[in-house]
Scaffold this active site. Structure first.
Site, PDB file in Angstrom:
ATOM      1  N   ASP A 262       0.979   2.378  -3.336  1.00  0.00           N
ATOM      2  CA  ASP A 262      -0.027   1.657  -4.104  1.00  0.00           C
ATOM      3  C   ASP A 262      -1.328   1.798  -3.345  1.00  0.00           C
ATOM      4  O   ASP A 262      -1.332   1.980  -2.127  1.00  0.00           O
ATOM      5  CB  ASP A 262       0.360   0.159  -4.210  1.00  0.00           C
ATOM      6  N   ASP A 308       2.457   2.682 -13.348  1.00  0.00           N
ATOM      7  CA  ASP A 308       2.352   1.338 -13.947  1.00  0.00           C
ATOM      8  C   ASP A 308       0.897   0.945 -13.710  1.00  0.00           C
ATOM      9  O   ASP A 308       0.567   0.303 -12.727  1.00  0.00           O
ATOM     10  CB  ASP A 308       3.324   0.391 -13.244  1.00  0.00           C
ATOM     11  N   CYS A 361       0.262  -2.806 -19.342  1.00  0.00           N
ATOM     12  CA  CYS A 361       0.563  -4.074 -20.028  1.00  0.00           C
ATOM     13  C   CYS A 361      -0.680  -4.452 -20.820  1.00  0.00           C
ATOM     14  O   CYS A 361      -1.153  -5.572 -20.761  1.00  0.00           O
ATOM     15  CB  CYS A 361       1.045  -5.163 -19.077  1.00  0.00           C
TER      16      CYS A 361
HETATM   17  C1  LIG Z   1       0.147  -3.268 -13.035  1.00  0.00           C
HETATM   18  S1  LIG Z   1      -0.008  -3.353 -11.329  1.00  0.00           S
HETATM   19  C2  LIG Z   1       1.535  -2.758 -10.755  1.00  0.00           C
HETATM   20  C3  LIG Z   1       2.678  -3.704 -10.946  1.00  0.00           C
HETATM   21  C4  LIG Z   1       3.976  -3.246 -10.330  1.00  0.00           C
HETATM   22  N1  LIG Z   1       4.297  -1.868 -10.639  1.00  0.00           N
HETATM   23  C5  LIG Z   1       5.145  -4.122 -10.760  1.00  0.00           C
HETATM   24  O1  LIG Z   1       5.951  -3.716 -11.617  1.00  0.00           O
HETATM   25  O2  LIG Z   1       5.248  -5.223 -10.217  1.00  0.00           O
HETATM   26  C6  LIG Z   1      -1.070  -1.998 -10.986  1.00  0.00           C
HETATM   27  C7  LIG Z   1      -1.169  -1.624  -9.533  1.00  0.00           C
HETATM   28  O3  LIG Z   1      -1.967  -0.448  -9.449  1.00  0.00           O
HETATM   29  C8  LIG Z   1      -2.606  -0.469  -8.185  1.00  0.00           C
HETATM   30  N2  LIG Z   1      -3.689   0.530  -8.234  1.00  0.00           N
HETATM   31  C9  LIG Z   1      -4.935   0.405  -8.728  1.00  0.00           C
HETATM   32  N3  LIG Z   1      -5.606   1.572  -8.608  1.00  0.00           N
HETATM   33  C10 LIG Z   1      -4.752   2.443  -8.038  1.00  0.00           C
HETATM   34  C11 LIG Z   1      -4.848   3.806  -7.639  1.00  0.00           C
HETATM   35  N4  LIG Z   1      -5.972   4.507  -7.839  1.00  0.00           N
HETATM   36  N5  LIG Z   1      -3.776   4.389  -7.078  1.00  0.00           N
HETATM   37  C12 LIG Z   1      -2.634   3.685  -6.871  1.00  0.00           C
HETATM   38  N6  LIG Z   1      -2.492   2.393  -7.223  1.00  0.00           N
HETATM   39  C13 LIG Z   1      -3.532   1.779  -7.792  1.00  0.00           C
HETATM   40  C14 LIG Z   1      -3.024  -1.904  -8.008  1.00  0.00           C
HETATM   41  O4  LIG Z   1      -3.215  -2.205  -6.647  1.00  0.00           O
HETATM   42  C15 LIG Z   1      -1.838  -2.646  -8.629  1.00  0.00           C
HETATM   43  O5  LIG Z   1      -0.916  -3.045  -7.639  1.00  0.00           O
END
Ligand SMILES: C[S@@+](CC[C@H](N)C(=O)[O-])C[C@H]1O[C@@H](n2cnc3c(N)ncnc32)[C@H](O)[C@@H]1O
Length: 422
Positions: A262, A308, A361
């Site tokens: 992440d 996600d 979501c």
């Molecule tokens: C919807 S949440 C993920 C929820 C998690 N997969 C779960 O099921 O509990 C989106 C995630 O994307 C991460 N994020 C945002 N930009 C990103 C990037 N460029 N690369 C990787 N992760 C990223 C955020 O830190 C966040 O934790």
């Protein structure tokens, strides 16, 4: 506290949320600290009133012909709790610690007003400026979709098949009267009453032993639709605290490799404890470094890259009703750009024939169908498909993906697209 005093407290807290633009959890916590006499039952009941008022803010204000916190809370009692004018007058009695007595106009509205003729964004309790986007996603169903999104969500659990089956977990949680969820093969659902505190699930032996995790059924289905299989090489690129990672690990039965990373190491941190509890042994967590080299070695090696994606979270408004009134147009533009960047980044990790499973979501086409169409235009060697055919009959399916919503599937809103490299 009396029911009337709880109501007065809810009006006070809603005033601070609206006038000071304070996040709801923060305002509730602040009130609790300043009113130590209130017990946990009082605080839960007051929280329930405040969140219900936020859920039905626009329609309650419409019923009452005013958008003051008092009007919203009184209107909510009619709209959400089904109380009649007489019952509300007994609560708003004007007595000590109670809200002021109802005016004649308030009483008349509580007795007679209806939502007949209300615009879709009022009947559906979503921000006016999102009406075009809701119309694009739901057409003339948008008021019903919005209203379902404004309802209270149940507590869903995913049974961890690495350690237990659904019957065993349900038996351990029998006190909480769990029911099997309609679509997910791993889901258990616990209904929550308006005034009930969520049960302390983290203290249940079934949770402590890793037999269950808290996860909305829509999120479980999104993981299911990834089609992760034992023996695959998979990368969860936006793993956060690991909700999807844990579900994928169970699907893979500890065979193959699952990598989880992440952008934000603080969000990723809780994954370690959750993985230990789950008994998953095939997950490598790659914590981000200041220069992003943590997954360079995975280039060209993955069967599955799960995204996600960071999104507006419009599909999760049942759980976070505060967020819908705080959302601003700039946030949507920002998320759309981030999603496109992450999708493009994911391509390099796939082996030939591999797949990206793109999840949001969100209910907004800009983050879902349009995002997938943009990706396909940039990467002509990919095709898109909607997964889960036959699994969730009511869901909206398109050429780009499948959309789950509280109205059609009784889940949080989720969009899932499978992008396969040809
Ligand atoms: C919807 S949440 C993920 C929820 C998690 N997969 C779960 O099921 O509990 C989106 C995630 O994307 C991460 N994020 C945002 N930009 C990103 C990037 N460029 N690369 C990787 N992760 C990223 C955020 O830190 C966040 O934790």
């Amino acid at each position: 506290m009396t029911p009337s005093a709880r109501l007065e407290a809810a009006i006070e807290i809603l005033t601070s949320i609206i006038s000071e633009r304070r996040p709801a959890p923060d305002a509730l916590k602040g009130w609790g600290q300043a009113h130590r006499f209130a017990g946990s039952g009082d605080r839960a009941a007051i929280g329930g009133l405040v969140y219900d008022a936020l859920r039905r803010k626009a329609s309650s204000a419409y019923l009452m012909g005013a958008d003051t916190p008092r009007a919203v809370v009184l209107g909510m009692l009619k709209r959400e709790r089904g109380l009649d004018g007489e019952a509300i007058a007994r609560l708003a009695s004007g007595g000590q610690y109670a809200p002021a007595a109802l005016s004649d106009d308030e009483r008349a509205r509580l007795d007679g007003a209806s939502l007949d003729g209300a615009p879709a964004h009022i009947a559906g309790d979503y921000p006016d400026w999102l009406d075009d986007a809701f119309a694009q996603s739901f057409g003339d169903q948008r008021a019903e979709e919005g209203a379902a999104l404004a309802s209270r969500a149940p507590l869903d659990l995913r049974v961890n098949t690495l350690k237990a089956d659904r019957e065993k977990a349900a038996a351990m949680l029998a006190d909480l009267k769990p029911e099997v969820t309609p679509w997910s093969p791993w889901g258990l659902r616990i209904a929550l009453a308006a005034d009930a505190k969520a049960p302390p699930i983290h203290a249940e032996p079934a949770f402590i032993k890793g037999f269950v995790e808290v996860q909305d059924e829509g999120s479980q289905l999104a993981a299911l639709f990834s089609g992760a299989k034992p023996g695959e090489q998979a990368l969860d690129l936006c793993a956060g605290a690991g909700g999807k990672t844990l579900a994928l690990a169970a699907m893979m039965e500890n065979k193959g490799q699952l990598f989880a990373t992440d952008d934000d190491k603080r969000r990723l941190a809780p994954i370690h404890e959750r993985l230990t509890r789950s008994g998953a042994r095939n997950v490598q967590v790659r914590t981000p470094k200041s220069v992003h080299t943590e997954i360079d070695d995975l280039q060209g090696r993955m069967d599955l890259v799960l995204i996600d994606a960071p999104c507006t979270g419009t599909g999760a408004w049942r759980r976070n009703p505060d967020a819908k009134w705080r959302m601003r147009p700039g946030a949507l533009e920002q998320r759309v750009k981030e999603q496109a960047d992450i999708l493009d980044r994911a391509v390099g990790f796939l082996k030939p024939g591999g797949r990206i499973v793109y999840i949001t979501c969100s209910l907004l086409d800009a983050e879902n169908g349009a995002q997938v169409r943009g990706f396909l235009a940039r990467h002509t060697d990919f095709t898109a498909a909607a997964p889960g055919e036959g699994v969730v009959p009511g869901a909206r399916r398109s050429a780009e993906g499948v959309l789950l919503t509280p109205q059609t599937t009784g889940t949080d809103g989720f969009f899932v697209s499978v992008l396969r490299h040809s």
